[in-house]
Scaffold this motif. Structure first.
Motif, short mmCIF file in Angstrom:
data_model
loop_
_atom_site.label_atom_id
_atom_site.label_comp_id
_atom_site.label_asym_id
_atom_site.label_seq_id
_atom_site.Cartn_x
_atom_site.Cartn_y
_atom_site.Cartn_z
N THR A 156 -3.72 -1.20 -7.61
CA THR A 156 -4.76 -1.75 -7.95
C THR A 156 -5.98 -0.89 -7.74
O THR A 156 -7.12 -0.60 -8.16
N GLY A 157 -6.05 -0.65 -6.32
CA GLY A 157 -6.92 0.16 -5.43
C GLY A 157 -7.10 1.60 -6.08
O GLY A 157 -8.09 2.21 -6.49
N TYR A 158 -5.79 2.24 -6.24
CA TYR A 158 -5.51 3.63 -6.59
C TYR A 158 -6.35 3.80 -8.14
O TYR A 158 -7.02 4.90 -8.65
N LEU A 159 -5.92 2.86 -9.20
CA LEU A 159 -6.29 3.07 -10.32
C LEU A 159 -7.87 2.80 -10.45
O LEU A 159 -8.52 3.37 -11.41
N ALA A 160 -8.48 2.24 -9.58
CA ALA A 160 -10.00 1.99 -9.61
C ALA A 160 -10.63 3.12 -8.86
O ALA A 160 -11.95 3.28 -8.97
N ALA A 161 -10.21 3.94 -8.24
CA ALA A 161 -10.73 4.88 -7.38
C ALA A 161 -10.98 6.18 -8.16
O ALA A 161 -10.51 6.28 -9.03
N ASP A 162 -12.12 6.84 -7.47
CA ASP A 162 -12.53 7.97 -8.20
C ASP A 162 -11.80 9.33 -7.84
O ASP A 162 -10.74 9.21 -7.26
N ALA A 163 -12.29 10.23 -8.52
CA ALA A 163 -11.37 11.74 -8.34
C ALA A 163 -11.46 12.15 -6.89
O ALA A 163 -10.51 12.63 -6.48
N GLU A 164 -12.54 11.91 -6.12
CA GLU A 164 -12.64 12.11 -4.69
C GLU A 164 -11.68 11.34 -3.76
O GLU A 164 -10.96 12.06 -3.08
N GLU A 165 -11.58 10.12 -4.15
CA GLU A 165 -10.57 9.14 -3.32
C GLU A 165 -9.19 9.61 -3.71
O GLU A 165 -8.43 9.72 -2.58
N ARG A 166 -8.88 9.71 -4.97
CA ARG A 166 -7.50 10.10 -5.29
C ARG A 166 -7.17 11.53 -4.65
O ARG A 166 -6.00 11.79 -4.33
N ASP A 167 -7.93 12.63 -4.83
CA ASP A 167 -7.52 13.76 -3.88
C ASP A 167 -7.42 13.71 -2.45
O ASP A 167 -6.54 14.20 -1.99
N ASP A 168 -8.13 12.71 -1.92
CA ASP A 168 -8.07 12.24 -0.23
C ASP A 168 -6.50 11.67 -0.14
O ASP A 168 -6.10 11.90 0.96
N VAL A 169 -5.90 11.00 -1.13
CA VAL A 169 -4.64 10.48 -0.82
C VAL A 169 -3.74 11.44 -0.70
O VAL A 169 -2.66 11.17 -0.14
N ARG A 170 -3.80 12.30 -1.38
CA ARG A 170 -2.74 13.66 -1.00
C ARG A 170 -2.61 14.09 0.33
O ARG A 170 -1.47 14.36 0.56
N THR A 171 -3.50 13.89 1.26
CA THR A 171 -3.07 14.49 2.34
C THR A 171 -3.37 13.57 3.57
O THR A 171 -3.04 13.51 4.64
N ARG A 172 -4.13 12.32 3.11
CA ARG A 172 -4.40 11.26 3.93
C ARG A 172 -3.64 9.88 3.42
O ARG A 172 -4.47 9.49 2.63
N HIS A 173 -2.71 9.63 3.91
CA HIS A 173 -1.87 8.23 2.99
C HIS A 173 -2.05 7.01 3.67
O HIS A 173 -1.09 6.31 3.58
N ASP A 174 -3.19 6.94 4.29
CA ASP A 174 -3.52 5.53 5.12
C ASP A 174 -3.14 4.47 4.17
O ASP A 174 -3.89 4.51 2.95
N SER A 175 -2.52 3.44 4.45
CA SER A 175 -2.40 2.22 3.64
C SER A 175 -1.73 1.29 4.33
O SER A 175 -1.22 1.33 5.23
N PRO A 176 -2.02 -0.18 3.79
CA PRO A 176 -1.27 -1.28 4.47
C PRO A 176 0.15 -1.23 4.02
O PRO A 176 0.74 -0.63 3.02
N GLY A 177 1.07 -1.95 4.79
CA GLY A 177 2.51 -2.10 4.64
C GLY A 177 3.10 -2.76 5.82
O GLY A 177 2.42 -3.08 6.69
N LEU A 178 4.41 -2.84 5.69
CA LEU A 178 4.98 -3.37 6.93
C LEU A 178 5.01 -2.93 8.21
O LEU A 178 4.95 -1.74 8.12
N ARG A 179 4.81 -3.65 9.21
CA ARG A 179 4.63 -3.40 10.59
C ARG A 179 6.03 -2.39 10.80
O ARG A 179 7.03 -3.42 10.90
N ALA A 180 6.06 -1.55 11.42
CA ALA A 180 7.25 -0.81 11.88
C ALA A 180 7.92 -1.85 13.28
O ALA A 180 6.99 -2.06 14.07
N GLY A 181 9.13 -1.70 13.37
CA GLY A 181 9.61 -2.35 14.75
C GLY A 181 10.80 -3.27 14.45
O GLY A 181 11.17 -3.63 13.27
#
Length: 297
Positions: free
Chosen positions: A184-209
């Protein structure tokens, strides 16, 4: 088959639990009985594709290049096509057992690489009851906005709170489908935000452990899929949930699955279960595969 509790697995390693030569891991939990019961989740006849368009994300992640789709006309006059530079894990996909190796044990069940290609899953097929835990939607009811491109580990307690709020109970062989709102967030993002995801993959997800690994194992989960980049939260820390599950437990991971339409239908009906079917590529020695997944309700 009696499956030991996570606490009884030496160092969280499921070696030999499903047989010394096993190459399916927790997919063994998708027994004929479990699949037949999963089929009872089909009530309305609705079908949802869980596959993002193959050209997304755009631009591709992890330094991959875009694929090229060629269409041509044969001498018989019909059309044919081929694809160059296609990465099977570039869009909605499965991580196979060869995708990542754990430093101490290597790959699942301590098997040599030539035995763990994606063809093992393909020859069997993947089918079972899916349970969608819409953590993004649940946290919104608690006043928290889960941002698709910000690190946010999701705890066992938050998974459980979502499950309870949705009124579902785990059954042996279930597939966890985690929705974080990434697409949902990715599809609403602009070109700059999408390009940022290529190298900075920060995202919510399951906690490791180990606590999360134990939760998935002890609740009989046969596979875990999510709409985000890696199922677990990113950036990755020193302890990888991939190592604890994919390598030690033999639990398949699915990433960047297309869950939004399914999630909306689940919310509209107040019912969060479905029959999940998937046919990974029958590619000998394959590292991963497009998801090729459907949800039937």
């Amino acid at each position: 088959m009696i499956v030991p509790a996570y606490r009884d697995l030496p160092n969280g390693d499921a070696k030999g639990v499903f047989g010394d030569d096993d190459v399916l891991g927790t997919l063994n939990r998708q027994t004929p009985e479990a699949v037949a019961l999963a089929a009872t989740s089909v009530r309305s006849g609705k079908v949802f594709s869980l596959n993002a368009p193959m050209e997304l994300p755009d631009p591709p992640l992890f330094d991959r290049g875009p694929f090229a789709h060629h269409v041509y006309q044969t001498r018989m006059g019909n059309r044919d096509d081929w694809v160059d530079n296609f990465y099977p894990q570039s869009s909605s996909q499965w991580d196979g057992f060869l995708h990542i190796a754990e430093p101490e044990i290597g790959s699942y069940n301590h098997q040599p690489p030539h035995r763990l290609g994606i063809e093992g899953w393909a020859r069997r097929g993947i089918a079972g009851r899916g349970i969608l835990l819409d953590v993004e939607r649940h946290l919104a009811t608690q006043g928290e906005t889960l941002h698709w491109h910000t690190e946010r580990p999701i705890t066992v307690e938050e998974l459980e709170a979502t499950r309870v709020a949705q009124g579902v109970e785990w059954r042996e062989g279930d597939v966890l489908a985690l929705r974080t709102g990434w697409w949902t967030g990715y599809l609403a993002a602009d070109a700059e935000e999408r390009d940022d995801v290529r190298t900075r993959h920060d995202s919510p997800g399951l906690r490791a452990g180990a606590e999360m690994a134990a939760y998935l194992w002890d609740n009989g989960i046969s596979a875990a899929v999510a709409d985000n980049v890696s199922v677990e939260s990113m950036p990755l820390g020193p302890e990888l949930l991939h190592h604890l599950t994919l390598c030690r437990l033999g639990m398949p991971w699915g990433e960047m699955w297309w869950l939004d339409a399914l999630a909306q239908d689940c919310a509209d009906e107040g019912r969060w279960d479905f029959l999940l079917v998937s046919a990974p590529w029958n590619l000998t020695g394959g590292i991963g595969s497009p998801a090729n997944a459907l949800a039937l309700r």
